[in-house]
Structure formats: structure tokens, C-alpha cells
Design a protein around this motif. Structure first.
Motif, PDB file in Angstrom:
ATOM      1  N   GLU A 195       0.643  -1.393   0.023  1.00 41.28           N
ATOM      2  CA  GLU A 195       0.104  -0.067  -0.168  1.00 41.28           C
ATOM      3  C   GLU A 195       0.832   1.292   0.008  1.00 41.28           C
ATOM      4  O   GLU A 195       1.928   1.397   0.422  1.00 41.28           O
ATOM      5  CB  GLU A 195      -0.900  -0.013   1.239  1.00 41.28           C
ATOM      6  CG  GLU A 195      -1.860   1.059   1.290  1.00 41.28           C
ATOM      7  CD  GLU A 195      -2.747   1.033   0.011  1.00 41.28           C
ATOM      8  OE1 GLU A 195      -2.360   1.853  -0.791  1.00 41.28           O
ATOM      9  OE2 GLU A 195      -3.757   0.365   0.023  1.00 41.28           O
ATOM     10  N   PHE A 196       0.277   2.250  -0.553  1.00 44.78           N
ATOM     11  CA  PHE A 196       1.016   3.776  -0.520  1.00 44.78           C
ATOM     12  C   PHE A 196       1.087   3.929   0.965  1.00 44.78           C
ATOM     13  O   PHE A 196       0.278   3.656   1.719  1.00 44.78           O
ATOM     14  CB  PHE A 196       0.276   4.835  -1.191  1.00 44.78           C
ATOM     15  CG  PHE A 196       0.189   4.551  -2.747  1.00 44.78           C
ATOM     16  CD1 PHE A 196       1.483   4.503  -3.352  1.00 44.78           C
ATOM     17  CD2 PHE A 196      -1.049   4.028  -3.367  1.00 44.78           C
ATOM     18  CE1 PHE A 196       1.449   4.638  -4.755  1.00 44.78           C
ATOM     19  CE2 PHE A 196      -0.975   3.957  -4.816  1.00 44.78           C
ATOM     20  CZ  PHE A 196       0.413   4.014  -5.415  1.00 44.78           C
ATOM     21  N   ILE A 252      -4.775   8.292  -0.102  1.00 41.76           N
ATOM     22  CA  ILE A 252      -3.375   7.844   0.417  1.00 41.76           C
ATOM     23  C   ILE A 252      -3.038   8.632   1.758  1.00 41.76           C
ATOM     24  O   ILE A 252      -2.500   8.053   2.393  1.00 41.76           O
ATOM     25  CB  ILE A 252      -2.529   8.101  -0.763  1.00 41.76           C
ATOM     26  CG1 ILE A 252      -2.596   7.044  -1.869  1.00 41.76           C
ATOM     27  CG2 ILE A 252      -0.854   7.983  -0.237  1.00 41.76           C
ATOM     28  CD1 ILE A 252      -2.009   7.523  -3.174  1.00 41.76           C
TER      29      ILE A 252
END
Length: 253
Positions: A172-173, A214
């Protein structure tokens, strides 16, 4: 955010509303999702995904859950990896990779790209997977968990479907680890990515949401603790590209 609200970009919305809002975003971007990933990351997302697949290290005969698997980028890596090991070791046990995604348009886009014999496709919710307890050897969620309404519930569900000793990986970011990287990343994210979305997909709003989502996602240490709280052991994370993305790993022990 409370139990009755969820994040949607920089907004807090009714938790019951978030699934339809997220579905609307991915309905609009599904057709060019993979192209946009290449443009937004200059192709670097492929290297991150390769590293994630190598970490999960799928073997012949294993059952893998590719949650929020969308167009099947990760699933194809897993299938290829397992098949190569199968041929190398002369085994006749195929791996099974279940691609499960909440968005039917993303699943359709994945199927249109062609499938592999090891892959199955299904529409399903990360918080309520259509799978029995302790059925999977590995679980992967790549760039999908930040779109889930209740992240803690999705982590508990991942833990539920894994066999004892099963592996969990989440790409994941995340949070850049230096001010210089953070400043450059913010400039690229908020200025370039929505503009690219508008140019390529004719949809600036969806990519504005993705950038904002994000920023609302927990940092590396916080997410690692959420994994522990969900029942995972030996939790670790590896930063990619200065923390722009992170690979989290845990074990169902």
C-alpha cells in the motif's frame, strides 16, 4: 472518524455511504486502471508488485486469496510463480488463486485481459469474504485496503481465512521517510496525478480522491499495530522508494 463514519479522501462520510462512493470511482477508472498505474508511477509499481509476489512466494498446490485483486496484476504473478515451481519440481498440484474484488467493473476488466488456469474471479467484500475459515495458505491485498470502509474488519477477515502458518502481505501507499521525498511526492500527487487522470480518463475527481485516500491511510507503524491487533504475528514492513509505498507482512500463528 467514528464507528458511524468513514474516510473518503479528505472527507468523512457516513460509513454506509462509502462502499457506493468507492464503487463509483472504480466503475469510472476500471477500463484504464492499469495504464494509469504506469503513468502515475512511471512503471515503478511493477517493481513493487514483483517484490510483493516474491515475498509471498506462492508454491504449487497452495490456495491464495488476492483480495481487491481488480484486474489481476498480482494474481498473474502468483500463477506464473507457482507454475514455474511446479514444472521445476515435477509436481502435478496446481495452485489456486482467488481474485476477489468489490467492484464488478474491475473484475470484468481483469477477465478481458485473459486469465490463467490457476485463477478464479469473484465479486466480494474484503470485510466479508465468501470463503470458509482457515482455507488459504496466503493472502495478498495490493493497493486496495485503504479503500475498505473498515480496515480493522478487513484485517480480521484476512486472519480468519488463513490457515495456521498462513502468510499475509499488504502492499500500500504509505508515508515517505524524509522531508525531501515527502515534498516531491506531494507535488507530484496533488498537481500531476489528477491532471493525468483528467487527460487520460477524462476524470480528475476520481484521481483526486485516490491521492487524498493515500494521505488518510495510517502510517507504517500504525498499520503494523493494526495487523497485530487483528491477530497477526511476526509483523514486519519494508519501505519502497523512500516510503512512498510499503510492504507489510504478517503470519497467522
Amino acid at each position: 472518524m467514528s464507528e458511524r463514519t468513514a474516510t473518503f479522501g479528505f472527507r468523512d462520510v457516513d460509513a454506509r455511504e462509502k462502499p457506493s462512493l468507492v464503487r463509483g470511482v472504480f466503475d469510472k477508472v476500471a477500463g484504464r486502471y492499469d495504464l494509469m498505474n504506469d503513468l502515475m508511477s512511471a512503471g515503478v509499481h511493477r517493481l513493487w508488485k514483483d517484490a510483493t509476489a516474491a515475498r509471498l512466494n506462492v508454491q504449487p498446490g497452495e490456495v491464495i486469496v488476492d483480495c481487491a485483486g481488480g484486474t489481476g496484476d498480482m494474481a498473474r504473478r502468483f500463477a506464473k510463480m507457482a507454475r514455474a515451481a511446479q514444472l521445476r519440481r515435477g509436481l502435478d498440484k496446481d495452485a489456486v488463486v482467488h481474485v476477489i474484488d468489490y467492484n464488478a467493473e474491475m473484475i470484468a476488466a481483469g477477465r478481458e485481459r485473459g486469465s490463467e488456469p490457476e485463477i478464479t474471479w469473484a465479486v466480494g467484500d474484503a470485510q466479508r469474504l465468501p470463503l470458509p475459515d482457515a482455507c488459504a495458505d496466503g493472502y495478498c491485498i495490493a493497493f486496495g485496503i485503504r479503500n475498505v470502509t473498515d480496515i480493522a474488519a478487513a484485517l480480521r477477515e484476512a486472519r480468519r481465512v488463513l490457515k495456521p502458518g498462513g502468510r499475509f502481505v499488504c502492499l500500500e501507499f504509505s508515508r515517505p521517510t524524509s522531508e525531501a521525498v515527502r515534498a516531491a511526492y506531494d507535488l507530484w500527487s496533488f498537481k500531476a496525478i489528477p491532471a493525468i487522470g483528467e487527460l487520460v480518463v477524462k476524470d480528475r475527481e476520481s484521481y483526486q480522491y485516490l491521492v487524498e485516500s493515500i494521505r488518510r491511510f495510517p502510517d507504517q507503524q500504525t498499520f503494523a499495530q493494526m495487523m497485530r491487533d487483528a491477530g497477526f504475528s511476526r509483523v514486519t514492513f519494508t519501505n519502497f522508494t523512500g516510503g512512498v509505498a510499503a510492504l507489510h507482512q504478517g503470519w497467522a500463528i
